[in-house]
Scaffold this active site. Sequence first.
Site, PDB file in Angstrom:
ATOM      1  N   SER A 232      46.756  57.209  62.040  1.00  0.00           N
ATOM      2  CA  SER A 232      45.957  57.857  63.055  1.00  0.00           C
ATOM      3  C   SER A 232      45.609  56.851  64.157  1.00  0.00           C
ATOM      4  O   SER A 232      46.500  56.212  64.704  1.00  0.00           O
ATOM      5  CB  SER A 232      44.714  58.465  62.401  1.00  0.00           C
ATOM      6  OG  SER A 232      44.132  59.436  63.209  1.00  0.00           O
ATOM      7  N   ASP A 459      50.992  68.272  62.423  1.00  0.00           N
ATOM      8  CA  ASP A 459      49.794  67.433  62.344  1.00  0.00           C
ATOM      9  C   ASP A 459      48.768  67.954  63.353  1.00  0.00           C
ATOM     10  O   ASP A 459      49.062  68.072  64.536  1.00  0.00           O
ATOM     11  CB  ASP A 459      50.166  65.983  62.671  1.00  0.00           C
ATOM     12  CG  ASP A 459      49.054  65.005  62.366  1.00  0.00           C
ATOM     13  OD1 ASP A 459      47.887  65.300  62.694  1.00  0.00           O
ATOM     14  OD2 ASP A 459      49.347  63.926  61.831  1.00  0.00           O
ATOM     15  N   HIS A 487      47.484  65.845  58.323  1.00  0.00           N
ATOM     16  CA  HIS A 487      47.410  64.651  59.169  1.00  0.00           C
ATOM     17  C   HIS A 487      47.963  63.446  58.437  1.00  0.00           C
ATOM     18  O   HIS A 487      47.458  63.063  57.375  1.00  0.00           O
ATOM     19  CB  HIS A 487      45.965  64.408  59.561  1.00  0.00           C
ATOM     20  CG  HIS A 487      45.775  63.255  60.496  1.00  0.00           C
ATOM     21  ND1 HIS A 487      46.587  63.024  61.579  1.00  0.00           N
ATOM     22  CD2 HIS A 487      44.859  62.253  60.504  1.00  0.00           C
ATOM     23  CE1 HIS A 487      46.177  61.948  62.219  1.00  0.00           C
ATOM     24  NE2 HIS A 487      45.138  61.448  61.576  1.00  0.00           N
TER      25      HIS A 487
END
Length: 517
Positions: A232, A459, A487
Amino acid sequence: MTTRPAAISRALTAAAATLALVLSAAACTTTEAPVAPGAKTGIPAATAPPTQALAPYYAQKLDWKKCGALECADLRVPLDHAAPDPAKDLTIKVARVKAHDQAKRLGSLLVNPGGPGASGIDYVRGGAETIGGPEVRRYYDLVGFDPRGVASSDPIDCLDDKALDRFLAADPTPDDASEEQALMTQAKAMADGCEKDNPDLVKHLSTADAARDMDILRAAVGDTQLNYLGKSYGTFLGATYADLFPKRVGRVVLDGVVPPDLTSAELGEGQARGFQIATQAYVEDCVTEDCPLGSTPEAALKGLDDFFTQVDRNPLPTGDPSAPLLTEGWARLGVAVALYDQGSWGILTDALKEAKAGNGSSLMQLADAYADRRPGGGYDGNLMESIFAVNCLDRPDSPDLSAYETYAKDFSAKAPTWGANLAWGALPCGVWPVKSAVGPHKIHAAGSEPIVVVGTTRDPATIYEWSKRLRDQLDNAVLVSFDGDGHTAYGRSNTCVDSAIDAFYVQGRVPKDGLKC
């Protein structure tokens, strides 16, 4: 998410990060002997301090001490890398789990779970047996750290708990001028609070600052090249490091990409589309059973939009005296966090059933999980503050309310459920008190070892096209794609992804560019 989510959009990356920590890995065991990073290429280490003034920091030896199941140490870094002043040094908290096979140890694997604002120490503490496959944990020390301003590393503290509750509960999709002004009041409270808490630190919380700290940490753990897993926002940090120190790149994996050249508006628009795609996947699953939102995907999508509107008008009781009402702001956080992983869809459906019956307690518990908030009040970290402190330096935005009105209209055309929420979420960055000299910019990392970029097709927080975007910018990178929901991919998708990444870390075997899993 409220406003470009006052707690979600920017936090988006973060929530995903913290949610991804608890997911189990499905990795294959590597059967070949491990190959040390750099052994095949012989790339020069090139690890001298960038300047002589930084030499004392690079010469540090970490004093590891037992701290529960981990070993912990403090790393000293300069507040300003361009003008080090020992009187203003910061302390970066570091933790590790040592490689299971110390005799064949390949070095350290530094990890960052995202945010900005998620704790790398908590990531290692909670995932010591799930980060990477068994062979990765056999040959690498797993090293987590809290970046400057985050969690235990001189944390920025912008709002007291009650003020932060008000900030997160605020209406994230203002309908008129008075509601826009109310949201602006909350945005200014966050911005002004961060500057007031630490006027020196708030100027030096950019991702570039954190990347330079990471190079000092690389030296302190004794590695000539950086081996790294960034998820991320951690991909933004890793890519920035690679561009600053390309010759020091070892085995680097960037999973769930946030490209450093994204503008604030591009980030919001992309996340709005990502959450819309994830919401569509959720409602398609929801209607296969007893869905409280509607009997068809189209009806369920409208049902969710109507639910947010109803909660905005008539907040629901939560049973929590510290936050007695589930507002639209809290409700959107609760829904959003469950979209980070399809394993949470059933929990979301149950929470929505309760909410439709007039009880907001379960959705509030999901919102609490997103914000690292304790039921009954109080926060376990500073995730909801450091997100802005970092992102608003990296990606400034407009102070003009009309800009967000335009964002909301444009984003909503592509993402009706989440567009306005994500549009208004960047408002604090429009009134941020300091600006960084480095704004959004392309990353090339010329001369680096191969970098592995991983993208997930559905995602919600870091859309797949961003992974392709960064892979195309980097001079030496490959893309691994996971066709799935949720994710990030490594450790939470399938053995195709996991075995490819494990082999990269342990064998130095670079996955085929374009590998589809």
